[in-house]
Design a protein around this motif. Structure first.
Motif, PDB file in Angstrom:
ATOM      1  N   UNK A  19       5.697   3.768   3.239  1.00  0.00           N
ATOM      2  CA  UNK A  19       5.867   2.829   3.957  1.00  0.00           C
ATOM      3  C   UNK A  19       4.366   2.157   4.042  1.00  0.00           C
ATOM      4  N   UNK A  20       3.577   3.134   4.276  1.00  0.00           N
ATOM      5  CA  UNK A  20       2.026   2.890   4.522  1.00  0.00           C
ATOM      6  C   UNK A  20       1.763   2.054   3.041  1.00  0.00           C
ATOM      7  N   UNK A  21       2.117   2.513   2.002  1.00  0.00           N
ATOM      8  CA  UNK A  21       1.673   1.985   0.805  1.00  0.00           C
ATOM      9  C   UNK A  21       2.117   0.500   0.651  1.00  0.00           C
ATOM     10  N   UNK A  22       3.404   0.152   1.013  1.00  0.00           N
ATOM     11  CA  UNK A  22       3.913  -0.931   1.020  1.00  0.00           C
ATOM     12  C   UNK A  22       3.110  -2.023   1.763  1.00  0.00           C
ATOM     13  N   UNK A  23       2.902  -1.439   3.216  1.00  0.00           N
ATOM     14  CA  UNK A  23       2.340  -2.112   4.162  1.00  0.00           C
ATOM     15  C   UNK A  23       0.841  -2.453   3.609  1.00  0.00           C
ATOM     16  N   UNK A  24       0.063  -1.807   3.014  1.00  0.00           N
ATOM     17  CA  UNK A  24      -1.152  -2.137   2.508  1.00  0.00           C
ATOM     18  C   UNK A  24      -1.298  -2.848   1.431  1.00  0.00           C
ATOM     19  N   UNK A  25      -0.127  -2.966   0.431  1.00  0.00           N
ATOM     20  CA  UNK A  25      -0.050  -3.688  -0.570  1.00  0.00           C
ATOM     21  C   UNK A  25      -0.056  -3.031  -2.176  1.00  0.00           C
ATOM     22  N   UNK A  26       0.004  -1.737  -1.970  1.00  0.00           N
ATOM     23  CA  UNK A  26      -0.179  -0.644  -3.113  1.00  0.00           C
ATOM     24  C   UNK A  26       1.430  -0.720  -3.614  1.00  0.00           C
ATOM     25  N   UNK A  31      14.075  -5.031  -0.540  1.00  0.00           N
ATOM     26  CA  UNK A  31      15.227  -4.692   0.651  1.00  0.00           C
ATOM     27  C   UNK A  31      16.455  -5.155   0.233  1.00  0.00           C
ATOM     28  N   UNK A  32      17.409  -4.287   0.684  1.00  0.00           N
ATOM     29  CA  UNK A  32      18.806  -4.602   0.662  1.00  0.00           C
ATOM     30  C   UNK A  32      19.302  -5.643   1.659  1.00  0.00           C
ATOM     31  N   UNK A  33      20.596  -5.949   1.715  1.00  0.00           N
ATOM     32  CA  UNK A  33      21.061  -7.104   2.655  1.00  0.00           C
ATOM     33  C   UNK A  33      20.744  -6.701   4.164  1.00  0.00           C
ATOM     34  N   UNK A  34      20.688  -5.395   4.188  1.00  0.00           N
ATOM     35  CA  UNK A  34      20.540  -4.605   5.713  1.00  0.00           C
ATOM     36  C   UNK A  34      19.082  -4.434   6.054  1.00  0.00           C
ATOM     37  N   UNK A  35      18.140  -4.875   5.052  1.00  0.00           N
ATOM     38  CA  UNK A  35      16.734  -4.610   5.315  1.00  0.00           C
ATOM     39  C   UNK A  35      16.104  -3.546   5.185  1.00  0.00           C
ATOM     40  N   UNK A  36      17.032  -2.618   4.476  1.00  0.00           N
ATOM     41  CA  UNK A  36      16.599  -1.299   4.071  1.00  0.00           C
ATOM     42  C   UNK A  36      15.806  -1.347   2.638  1.00  0.00           C
ATOM     43  N   UNK A  37      14.748  -0.489   2.565  1.00  0.00           N
ATOM     44  CA  UNK A  37      13.933  -0.619   1.351  1.00  0.00           C
ATOM     45  C   UNK A  37      14.875   0.141   0.312  1.00  0.00           C
ATOM     46  N   UNK A  38      14.935  -0.372  -1.120  1.00  0.00           N
ATOM     47  CA  UNK A  38      15.593   0.097  -2.023  1.00  0.00           C
ATOM     48  C   UNK A  38      14.652   0.160  -3.337  1.00  0.00           C
ATOM     49  N   UNK A  39      14.630   1.563  -3.794  1.00  0.00           N
ATOM     50  CA  UNK A  39      13.681   1.990  -4.589  1.00  0.00           C
ATOM     51  C   UNK A  39      14.363   2.062  -6.069  1.00  0.00           C
ATOM     52  N   UNK A  40      14.018   1.108  -6.842  1.00  0.00           N
ATOM     53  CA  UNK A  40      14.573   1.020  -8.179  1.00  0.00           C
ATOM     54  C   UNK A  40      13.631   1.707  -8.993  1.00  0.00           C
ATOM     55  N   UNK A  41      14.159   1.768 -10.307  1.00  0.00           N
ATOM     56  CA  UNK A  41      13.330   2.686 -11.095  1.00  0.00           C
ATOM     57  C   UNK A  41      11.872   2.063 -11.247  1.00  0.00           C
ATOM     58  N   UNK A  42      11.633   0.708 -11.175  1.00  0.00           N
ATOM     59  CA  UNK A  42      10.302  -0.271 -11.331  1.00  0.00           C
ATOM     60  C   UNK A  42       9.450   0.366 -10.140  1.00  0.00           C
ATOM     61  N   UNK A  43      10.074   0.394  -8.695  1.00  0.00           N
ATOM     62  CA  UNK A  43       9.325   0.610  -7.795  1.00  0.00           C
ATOM     63  C   UNK A  43       8.851   2.112  -7.791  1.00  0.00           C
ATOM     64  N   UNK A  44       9.528   3.056  -8.120  1.00  0.00           N
ATOM     65  CA  UNK A  44       9.513   4.524  -8.254  1.00  0.00           C
ATOM     66  C   UNK A  44       8.104   4.730  -9.414  1.00  0.00           C
ATOM     67  N   UNK A  45       8.284   3.992 -10.606  1.00  0.00           N
ATOM     68  CA  UNK A  45       7.492   3.983 -11.310  1.00  0.00           C
ATOM     69  C   UNK A  45       6.036   3.517 -10.866  1.00  0.00           C
TER      70      UNK A  45
END
Length: 123
Positions: A19-26, A31-45
């Motif tokens: 969450x912090x990494x996302x907040x600072x831009x790293x 997000x899915x339709x409910x606003x939850x973070x969704x980690x696909x392969x690209x985000x994991x990489x």
């Protein structure tokens, strides 16, 4: 697709770190339709890259800059970190040399030894 908890477990970190990494831009996470973070392969990489860069000593601002889309900016940050690490290696080697001398020094007190005094005067 993984939830933040699943992604954190797979990466060996905690959800609040992601969450912090996302907040600072790293890290960019969709997000899915409910606003939850969704980690696909690209985000994991991307998260693995952040982990690796943090592991080799880059601060989060340096990580963000090292992952910049402009290659020359990223290279400048990495080159700066390489120089800093090389300086650290030299300083550590000097410390080892000094400490090895003190172990073998024939003088009872280090301030009586001309060689120790030479080491002490070096920056």
């Amino acid at each position: 697709m993984r939830t933040i908890g699943e992604a954190a477990a797979e990466l060996g970190t905690e959800p609040h770190v992601l969450r912090h990494w996302e907040q600072v831009g790293a890290l960019s996470v969709r997000r899915d339709g409910n606003g939850y973070r969704v980690f696909d392969d690209g985000a994991l990489e991307q998260a693995r890259t952040v982990l690796k860069l943090r592991g080799v000593g880059l601060s989060l601002p340096e990580v963000i800059a090292a992952m910049a889309p402009v290659k020359s900016q990223a290279q400048a940050v990495v080159a700066g970190k390489i120089a800093a690490l090389e300086n650290e290696v030299v300083a550590r080697q000097q410390a080892i040399t000094f400490l090895r001398h003190t172990v073998d020094c024939r003088h009872r007190y280090l301030d009586e030894c001309p060689d120790c005094a030479m080491f002490v005067r070096e920056p």
